[in-house]
Write a protein that holds these residues in place. Structure first.
Motif, mmCIF file in Angstrom:
data_model
loop_
_atom_site.group_PDB
_atom_site.id
_atom_site.type_symbol
_atom_site.label_atom_id
_atom_site.label_comp_id
_atom_site.label_asym_id
_atom_site.label_seq_id
_atom_site.Cartn_x
_atom_site.Cartn_y
_atom_site.Cartn_z
ATOM 1 N N ILE A 153 6.235 31.729 145.266
ATOM 2 C CA ILE A 153 6.436 31.394 146.682
ATOM 3 C C ILE A 153 7.008 32.588 147.445
ATOM 4 O O ILE A 153 7.939 33.263 146.972
ATOM 5 C CB ILE A 153 7.355 30.172 146.806
ATOM 6 N N GLU A 154 6.434 32.841 148.602
ATOM 7 C CA GLU A 154 6.909 33.934 149.447
ATOM 8 C C GLU A 154 7.137 33.386 150.851
ATOM 9 O O GLU A 154 6.219 32.829 151.452
ATOM 10 C CB GLU A 154 5.834 35.025 149.488
ATOM 11 N N GLU A 155 8.378 33.491 151.317
ATOM 12 C CA GLU A 155 8.647 33.030 152.696
ATOM 13 C C GLU A 155 8.212 34.110 153.661
ATOM 14 O O GLU A 155 8.599 35.278 153.511
ATOM 15 C CB GLU A 155 10.135 32.744 152.869
ATOM 16 N N ASP A 169 10.677 22.494 156.744
ATOM 17 C CA ASP A 169 11.088 21.980 155.420
ATOM 18 C C ASP A 169 9.900 21.824 154.477
ATOM 19 O O ASP A 169 9.653 20.743 153.932
ATOM 20 C CB ASP A 169 11.801 20.622 155.562
ATOM 21 N N ALA A 197 5.464 23.052 148.974
ATOM 22 C CA ALA A 197 4.830 24.316 148.586
ATOM 23 C C ALA A 197 4.965 24.553 147.082
ATOM 24 O O ALA A 197 4.072 25.146 146.454
ATOM 25 C CB ALA A 197 5.456 25.466 149.364
ATOM 26 N N ALA A 198 6.068 24.051 146.495
ATOM 27 C CA ALA A 198 6.323 24.297 145.074
ATOM 28 C C ALA A 198 5.244 23.680 144.183
ATOM 29 O O ALA A 198 5.040 24.124 143.052
ATOM 30 C CB ALA A 198 7.693 23.741 144.698
ATOM 31 N N ALA A 201 9.382 23.687 151.699
ATOM 32 C CA ALA A 201 9.588 24.320 150.390
ATOM 33 C C ALA A 201 9.179 23.409 149.229
ATOM 34 O O ALA A 201 8.485 23.852 148.302
ATOM 35 C CB ALA A 201 11.039 24.749 150.246
ATOM 36 N N ASP A 202 9.606 22.138 149.257
ATOM 37 C CA ASP A 202 9.303 21.240 148.126
ATOM 38 C C ASP A 202 7.806 21.059 147.959
ATOM 39 O O ASP A 202 7.278 21.082 146.845
ATOM 40 C CB ASP A 202 9.948 19.864 148.343
ATOM 41 N N THR A 255 4.870 30.571 152.768
ATOM 42 C CA THR A 255 5.364 29.504 153.644
ATOM 43 C C THR A 255 5.844 30.089 154.962
ATOM 44 O O THR A 255 6.442 31.177 154.995
ATOM 45 C CB THR A 255 6.529 28.725 152.996
ATOM 46 N N ASP A 313 8.272 28.551 157.534
ATOM 47 C CA ASP A 313 9.146 27.381 157.602
ATOM 48 C C ASP A 313 10.087 27.530 158.791
ATOM 49 O O ASP A 313 10.944 28.415 158.799
ATOM 50 C CB ASP A 313 9.935 27.314 156.277
#
Ligand code: FAD
Length: 323
Positions: A171-173, A43, A48-49, A45-46, A61, A63
């Motif tokens: 952002i790149e997962e 979790d 990383a933003a 994402a937030d 990220t 994740d």
């Protein structure tokens, strides 16, 4: 000029403060090339933003719920896969407990070398080089890393970062291949310090020595520490006497700290203590012996009884904070 990958440590739903200084320094060094942040965890994402604002052009990220806690093999594998994918010239991370474990593992998987615990980074003849204190801080050496990429862990609070130019923060997962059986299982994480500031990341520290005479007397620092947002440290003599836990020990066999302000109260200044704190930017020593060795390393010295000086300091801080 180098593409720089910055490993941003993630814990408790946020990236740690070290990310700010590492990204800021990376921005300064990249000279127009990309600064890429990588966040590994569950979790993320937030958190990383927010890294674009700290200077990341791109945020990668990894994740996965299996990465909720630090698992050495999984994190090293994930980081090395991101390094292979991004192909940076330099990989930076904090010389935290986690960073010191992770970076040599990840570097080995990338067939690269790592310079640990540097306190500065600069462009040298062969790309980015580090500056590192050695022999308990008695000398400082330049370290060049003879591999591609070059891995560095940086001692927390080494850089003062101001007004960093923001990056795009796209952002790149990244879909890392993670081993189902990494060989470790985290059963429980027990925090030794509760909500107190982590010594190795603290920007202000107030420390006590054997002269405190009891565990209860360490409570003398609580209000001043709270008012300054400081962590409380201890000498080994205080720890050995049972006045403070080992997690608070600063020095050669304790923690290496690098705060902006280190207040040493009733600490003699033995070489083994200095080894852990001599890179502090401002050192204040309180000691009733005017000849105590700590005064040779102090920016400011107060010759006096700590049981009188610390309450006076606390009173002054109280006034400043309430004015
Ligand atoms: C292998 C090895 C590793 C070590 N690792 C570490 C380490 O990681 N960290 C560490 O700290 N030490 C370490 N040590 C121990 C180190 O050598 C010292 O013994 C220790 O740092 C001394 O702690 P201290 O300054 O609290 O105590 P002391 O040396 O006893 O000094 C106490 C000081 O307090 C002053 N004082 C006394 N009363 C008051 C008062 N009321 N008000 C003001 N001042 C007062 C005295 O003048 C004195 O200077 C290590 C030693 C070895 C051999």
């Amino acid at each position: 000029m180098s593409d720089i990958l910055v490993f941003c440590e993630f814990a408790g739903g946020r990236v740690k403060g070290s990310a700010r200084e590492l990204l800021g320094k990376a921005r300064e060094l990249c000279d127009g090339d990309d600064v890429v942040a990588v966040v590994i965890g569950s979790d993320v994402a937030d958190a990383a933003a927010g890294l674009g604002a700290l200077g990341a052009d791109k945020v990668v990220t990894v994740d996965d719920s299996s990465l909720e806690h630090y698992v050495p093999t999984s994190f090293a594998s994930a980081l090395s896969q991101v390094v292979d994918d991004v192909s940076p010239d330099v990989v930076l991370g904090s010389a935290s407990v986690l960073g010191k474990d992770l970076f040599p593992r990840a570097a080995a998987l990338c067939d690269a070398s790592v310079a640990c615990d540097v306190t500065d980074l600069q462009e040298g003849d062969d790309g980015i080089e580090g500056t590192r204190p050695m022999y308990a801080g008695k000398c400082v050496v330049q370290v060049s890393v003879d591999s591609d990429p070059k891995f560095f862990t940086v001692r927390p609070n080494s850089f003062i970062v101001d007004g960093v130019e923001a990056g795009d923060g796209d952002i790149e997962e990244f879909d890392a291949e993670l081993d189902d059986d990494p060989g470790y299982e985290v059963l429980e994480i027990e925090s030794s310090g509760g909500d107190v500031v982590d010594l190795t990341e603290a920007t202000r520290i107030i420390s006590g020595g054997r002269s405190l005479k009891s565990e209860e007397n360490f409570g003398l620092f609580d209000e001043a520490a709270g008012l300054m947002g400081a962590a409380v440290g201890a000498s080994r003599a205080a720890v050995d006497a049972g006045y403070a836990p080992h997690s608070m020990q600063v020095g050669q066999t304790g923690k290496t700290v690098n705060p902006n302000l280190y207040i040493a109260c009733g600490i003699s200044g033995a070489i083994q203590h200095l080894a852990g704190m001599r890179t502090s930017k401002v050192i204040v020593a309180v000691n009733k012996d005017a000849d105590a060795p700590i005064f040779q390393h102090a920016t400011y010295g107060i010759v006096g009884d700590l049981f009188e000086v610390v309450p006076l300091l606390t009173e002054q801080l109280r006034q400043v904070m309430t004015d």
